[in-house]
Design an enzyme around this catalytic site. Structure first.
Site, PDB file in Angstrom:
ATOM      1  CG  HIS A 131      -1.942  -1.204   1.364  1.00 53.73           C
ATOM      2  ND1 HIS A 131      -3.275  -0.793   0.708  1.00 53.73           N
ATOM      3  CD2 HIS A 131      -1.616  -2.517   1.794  1.00 53.73           C
ATOM      4  CE1 HIS A 131      -3.911  -2.116   0.904  1.00 53.73           C
ATOM      5  NE2 HIS A 131      -3.387  -2.983   1.379  1.00 53.73           N
ATOM      6  CG  ASN A 203      -7.948  -4.058   1.242  1.00 48.99           C
ATOM      7  OD1 ASN A 203      -7.428  -3.336   1.378  1.00 48.99           O
ATOM      8  ND2 ASN A 203      -7.382  -5.521   1.211  1.00 48.99           N
ATOM      9  CG  HIS A 395      -2.546  -1.261  15.134  1.00 49.94           C
ATOM     10  ND1 HIS A 395      -2.430  -2.704  14.632  1.00 49.94           N
ATOM     11  CD2 HIS A 395      -2.277  -1.313  16.585  1.00 49.94           C
ATOM     12  CE1 HIS A 395      -2.148  -3.277  15.741  1.00 49.94           C
ATOM     13  NE2 HIS A 395      -2.039  -2.516  16.885  1.00 49.94           N
ATOM     14  CE1 TYR A 418      -2.254  -4.631   9.192  1.00 50.32           C
ATOM     15  CE2 TYR A 418      -2.025  -2.525   8.342  1.00 50.32           C
ATOM     16  CZ  TYR A 418      -2.400  -3.855   8.212  1.00 50.32           C
ATOM     17  OH  TYR A 418      -3.269  -4.342   7.172  1.00 50.32           O
TER      18      TYR A 418
HETATM   19  C1  HEM Z   1      -8.232  -8.304   5.283  1.00 54.33           C
HETATM   20  C2  HEM Z   1      -6.906  -8.196   5.087  1.00 54.33           C
HETATM   21  C3  HEM Z   1      -6.054  -7.100   4.686  1.00 54.33           C
HETATM   22  C4  HEM Z   1      -6.560  -5.662   4.689  1.00 54.33           C
HETATM   23  C5  HEM Z   1      -8.281  -5.282   4.071  1.00 54.33           C
HETATM   24  C6  HEM Z   1      -5.338  -4.785   4.450  1.00 54.33           C
HETATM   25  C7  HEM Z   1      -5.507  -3.492   4.374  1.00 54.33           C
HETATM   26  C8  HEM Z   1      -4.577  -2.583   4.242  1.00 54.33           C
HETATM   27  C9  HEM Z   1      -4.646  -1.194   4.235  1.00 54.33           C
HETATM   28  C10 HEM Z   1      -5.585  -0.387   3.715  1.00 54.33           C
HETATM   29  C11 HEM Z   1      -3.178  -0.682   4.252  1.00 54.33           C
HETATM   30  C12 HEM Z   1      -2.872   0.863   3.826  1.00 54.33           C
HETATM   31  C13 HEM Z   1      -2.908   1.373   5.467  1.00 54.33           C
HETATM   32  C14 HEM Z   1      -2.674   2.645   4.959  1.00 54.33           C
HETATM   33  O1  HEM Z   1      -3.275   3.537   4.038  1.00 54.33           O
HETATM   34  O2  HEM Z   1      -1.504   3.278   5.572  1.00 54.33           O
HETATM   35  C15 HEM Z   1      -2.564  -1.770   4.812  1.00 54.33           C
HETATM   36  C16 HEM Z   1      -1.036  -1.801   4.924  1.00 54.33           C
HETATM   37  C17 HEM Z   1      -0.372  -2.869   5.467  1.00 54.33           C
HETATM   38  N1  HEM Z   1      -0.825  -4.082   5.603  1.00 54.33           N
HETATM   39 FE1  HEM Z   1      -2.446  -4.822   5.378  1.00 54.33          FE
HETATM   40  N2  HEM Z   1      -4.252  -5.543   5.044  1.00 54.33           N
HETATM   41  C18 HEM Z   1      -4.912  -6.773   5.027  1.00 54.33           C
HETATM   42  C19 HEM Z   1      -3.911  -8.115   5.566  1.00 54.33           C
HETATM   43  C20 HEM Z   1      -2.574  -7.845   5.699  1.00 54.33           C
HETATM   44  C21 HEM Z   1      -1.922  -8.706   6.392  1.00 54.33           C
HETATM   45  C22 HEM Z   1      -2.384 -10.269   6.605  1.00 54.33           C
HETATM   46  C23 HEM Z   1      -0.838  -8.270   6.723  1.00 54.33           C
HETATM   47  C24 HEM Z   1       0.236  -8.945   7.409  1.00 54.33           C
HETATM   48  C25 HEM Z   1       0.352 -10.142   8.117  1.00 54.33           C
HETATM   49  C26 HEM Z   1      -0.732  -6.843   6.480  1.00 54.33           C
HETATM   50  C27 HEM Z   1       0.275  -6.239   6.507  1.00 54.33           C
HETATM   51  C28 HEM Z   1       0.273  -4.978   6.237  1.00 54.33           C
HETATM   52  C29 HEM Z   1       1.384  -3.934   6.424  1.00 54.33           C
HETATM   53  C30 HEM Z   1       2.618  -4.301   7.043  1.00 54.33           C
HETATM   54  C31 HEM Z   1       1.039  -2.389   5.995  1.00 54.33           C
HETATM   55  C32 HEM Z   1       2.046  -1.364   5.858  1.00 54.33           C
HETATM   56  C33 HEM Z   1       1.551  -0.633   7.028  1.00 54.33           C
HETATM   57  C34 HEM Z   1       2.383   0.644   7.255  1.00 54.33           C
HETATM   58  O3  HEM Z   1       3.442   0.620   6.590  1.00 54.33           O
HETATM   59  O4  HEM Z   1       1.706   1.542   7.986  1.00 54.33           O
HETATM   60  N3  HEM Z   1      -1.968  -6.642   5.754  1.00 54.33           N
HETATM   61  N4  HEM Z   1      -3.273  -3.053   4.815  1.00 54.33           N
END
Ligand code: HEM
Length: 753
Positions: A131, A203, A395, A418
């Site tokens: 993202h 999402n 988060h 997160y």
């Molecule tokens: C239903 C499943 C998921 C959804 C809806 C989702 C949604 C999102 C969204 C919207 C962001 C962007 C946030 C922003 O705008 O700063 C994000 C970032 C991220 N997601 Fe997910 N995600 C999902 C699953 C996962 C999973 C399973 C993991 C790890 C085990 C993960 C790890 C991350 C990480 C590391 C970031 C970057 C956060 C940052 O650098 O601030 N996500 N996710």
């Protein structure tokens, strides 16, 4: 306010408290460690008066720009006529480094050089691991009160208004990638509630590729560019992605959503949002329900066509963020309703046979309607992209009292990931103190020190239990609005690395989605699979994915196989009996068209009064008129926004023609390749190209006066969605009706049912 006052007030209270305990400690004796004399027994309840705590601002209560914090807002920005160092010293010269003579080496002494370059060297923070590309906006959430029965969350009480920050994003691309790629979109909302921040990290698709968070690095490594050549950027049309999803078949449902029109949204304003996981709500009586969160856009769910998306990738890679900012600045505030699907909180955690802990499954809205609980309006763009959109940290664990998580194994893993990633992305553990992340609720924690600590904490006892700070801070009691960890029973079981059996069904809901699509949406899905698999090198991967398609639907499989030049395999699992969910389709309804772009082709011979009238009508309808003319400047007294050389069809939602402009002097292939092969056309070829492209992209087209000739020249006159009339106003009214349905799909009869 005199900045010495708070310190003095504290001193007064301390002295008063100390005087009461005569002979034990007085402020006259330096080195008293606590704010008040301790008692022998551990204090276990708050008592009046509470021991004093100094406010935790900087000692001299200054803003980052050196102004006093109680100065008027206008005086708090960077100001003054002179350039200064970060310490406020005025500079004579910022263009030359301090050298040992004009030709000599730079001196280590040059502190301004070092400050300037060091700061520059650190201007970038690591981009988000996923993202990375996003756009944010501020707004307001107003609760309807309809959720009061099921949750104690204060921000959902009737009429409550809560400030929010929303960040939309793509998943795969780097920070500088294009907006319109085929991908899932993030829709993360930070609610600054007065009971603590709530982050709904959603999402634009309701299911995910994996059921267990431990697989997240696998899907992301497979979907990101290949590690050897780092291509392709921001897209899934490559071998490693299809290798993974065809082997790990629980990814098939999310993959089908990506291959559908949902993967190429028209605008962030026209996207649905989904919390994906099931959450648990708890009300004032400690009763619980299970829910799924949905965002429903006021403008409906709309998409680009694939060719538009590809063209925009080059012509306007910022298409989505521009659309978001333009709409907000024009006052066409994007709006969504937040809704919940509500399920009884039973020990099975399932509804209508659907496992609510499986994030690869939806609950069709026909089985559990989405009940609206509030409205989100985005009404302010960020002032500084970096400070707000880049530094915001979402988060899933940011939860207010009344909202709790479930054991969905994807959700559980996200609760760890997160904060972990933000520690390095935002340079340490204090990122909740960055302005965009600061809660709008009182904070009284015992977290201390670390990189980039902004608070100047007072007191000596950031630990519990303590007696030196009178036992403060105390845990909140039952009636003191604390966060509720719902005491869910966890069945006695062996420790295993395994999924529930219900997670094994990977195809039935993919089939449900496919069968819920209208014929034109099915055509788009067939084309998307054929394109993406056609981009893969390896035959084995295409064959393996075809096997999954055979298990979803034989028609889909046969059509894609034909495009790939491969035989269609037979299913290896019985085709599921499913009831389609019409709510999943994007077409067949009518929606408001606020903020849409109306291109109007004019030239000096056009009916300019009629054009002026249409412009006013477009503005009045909440849309944006863009005049496209042979040259810039004015046509008559109307301002021109695009010329035939700079304009391109993909910028407009509808095209109106008020003239049939003859080729301009720059309409030669050597100057503008869009002209195509030179001929003696009576109409400028760029105008004809615009009409052809708008027609191909199923957009409404209207013409009056000279414009009617262009339709005839382009060979589209009389076809569906192409209207003519005696006046601009009449044509605009007809086109507006067509725009309500977003596209004129009747133009292209589908080959599948
Ligand atoms: C239903 C499943 C998921 C959804 C809806 C989702 C949604 C999102 C969204 C919207 C962001 C962007 C946030 C922003 O705008 O700063 C994000 C970032 C991220 N997601 Fe997910 N995600 C999902 C699953 C996962 C999973 C399973 C993991 C790890 C085990 C993960 C790890 C991350 C990480 C590391 C970031 C970057 C956060 C940052 O650098 O601030 N996500 N996710």
């Amino acid at each position: 306010m005199d900045s010495s006052k708070p310190a003095k007030a504290v001193k007064d209270v301390v002295e008063a408290a100390a005087e009461k305990v005569a002979g034990v400690l007085t402020p006259d004796v330096p080195g008293a460690p606590g704010s008040a004399p301790p008692t022998v027994e551990e204090p276990t309840t708050p008592h009046d008066p509470l021991p004093p705590k100094a406010e935790q601002g900087a000692p001299e209560t200054r803003t980052p720009t050196g102004a006093k914090t109680d100065a008027p807002a206008i005086a708090k920005g960077q100001q003054g006529a002179f350039l200064t160092t970060s310490q406020g010293a005025r500079l004579r010269d910022t263009d030359h480094s301090l050298k040992a003579g004009p030709r000599g080496p730079i001196l280590l002494q040059d502190h301004h050089f070092r400050e300037k370059i060091t700061h520059f060297d650190h201007e970038r923070i690591p981009e988000r691991v996923v993202h990375a590309r996003g756009a944010g906006a501020h707004g307001l959430f107003t609760a309807y009160g309809t959720a009061e029965k099921v949750t104690r969350a204060g921000f959902l009480k009737k009429g409550r208004e809560t400030e929010v920050f929303v960040r939309f994003s793509t998943v795969l691309g780097s920070r500088g990638s294009a907006d319109t790629v085929r991908d899932t979109r993030g829709f993360a909302t930070k609610f600054y509630t007065d009971e603590g921040t709530f982050d709904l990290v959603a999402n634009n698709m309701p299911v995910f590729f994996i059921q267990d968070a431990i697989k997240f690095p696998d899907i992301i490594h497979a979907a990101k560019p290949h590690p050897d050549r780092e291509i392709p950027q921001a897209q899934s049309a490559h071998d490693t992605f299809w290798d993974f999803v065809s082997l790990h078949t629980e990814a098939q449902h999310h993959t089908m959503w990506n291959m559908s029109d949902r993967g190429i949204p028209r605008s962030y304003r026209t996207m649905e949002g989904f919390g994906v996981h099931t959450f648990r709500l708890v009300n004032a009586a400690d009763e619980t329900v299970l829910v799924k969160f949905h965002w429903k856009p006021k403008l409906g769910v709309h998409s680009l066509t694939w060719e538009e998306a590809q063209m925009l990738g080059g012509i306007d890679p910022d298409f989505h963020r521009r659309d978001l900012y333009d709409a907000i600045e024009a006052g066409a505030y994007p709006e969504w309703e937040l809704g919940i699907q509500v399920f009884p909180d039973t020990p099975e955690e399932s509804f209508a046979g659907i496992d609510l802990l499986d994030p690869t499954k939806i609950v069709p809205e026909e089985l559990a309607p989405v009940q609206p609980i509030g409205r989100l309006t985005l009404n302010r763009t960020p002032r500084n992209f970096f400070a707000e959109t880049e530094q915001v940290a979402f988060h899933l664990g940011h939860l207010p009292p009344g909202i709790d998580v479930t054991n969905d194994p994807l959700l559980q893993g996200r609760l760890f990931s997160y904060v972990d990633t933000q520690l390095t992305r935002l340079g340490g553990p204090n990122f909740s103190q960055i302005p965009i992340n600061r809660p709008h609720a009182p904070v009284n924690d015992m977290l201390r020190d670390g990189f980039h600590q902004h608070a100047v904490h007072a007191g000596v006892a950031p630990y519990r239990p303590n007696s030196l700070d009178g036992g403060n801070p105390f845990p909140a009691g039952d009636d003191e609005n604390a966060f509720v960890d719902v005491p869910v029973t966890v069945a006695e079981a062996p420790k295993v690395r395994a999924n529930p059996v219900s997670f094994d069904d990977h195809y039935s809901q993919v089939r449900l989605f496919w069968l819920s699509m209208s014929p034109v949406e099915k055509e788009h899905i067939i084309r998307a699979y054929t394109f993406e698999l056609g981009k893969c090198y390896h035959q084995a991967i295409k064959e393996r994915q075809l096997q999954s398609l055979a298990n979803i639907d034989p028609v889909l499989c046969a059509e894609v196989a034909t495009g790939l030049g491969l035989p269609a395999p037979q299913p290896t699992v019985p085709l599921a009996e499913v009831t389609p969910s019409p709510a999943l389709s994007q077409v067949g309804r009518e929606w408001p068209s606020d903020g849409r772009m109306v291109g109007i082709v004019v030239d000096p011979d056009a009916d300019l009064d009629g054009v002026g009238e249409v412009r006013r009508a477009v503005f009045a309808a909440g849309m944006v008129p863009l005049l496209i003319a042979p040259h810039g400047g004015l046509v008559g007294d109307l301002p021109v926004q695009r010329t035939f050389a700079t304009g391109r069809s993909v910028e407009f939602d509808v095209l109106l023609l008020a003239a049939a402009p003859t080729p301009t002097p720059d309409a030669i292939p050597a100057r503008d390749a869009k002209v195509g092969a030179a001929d003696s056309a009576a109409v400028d070829p760029r105008v004809l190209l615009m009409v052809e492209e708008c027609w191909r992209h199923a957009k409404a087209i209207g013409a009056w006066g000279g414009g009617v000739t262009v339709l005839e020249r382009a060979g589209v006159a009389g076809t569906p969605g192409v209207v003519t009339g005696d006046s601009g106003a009449e044509v605009f009214t007809a086109v507006q009706q067509l725009l309500a349905a977003h596209r004129v799909w009747e133009r292209f009869p589908a080959s599948v049912a």
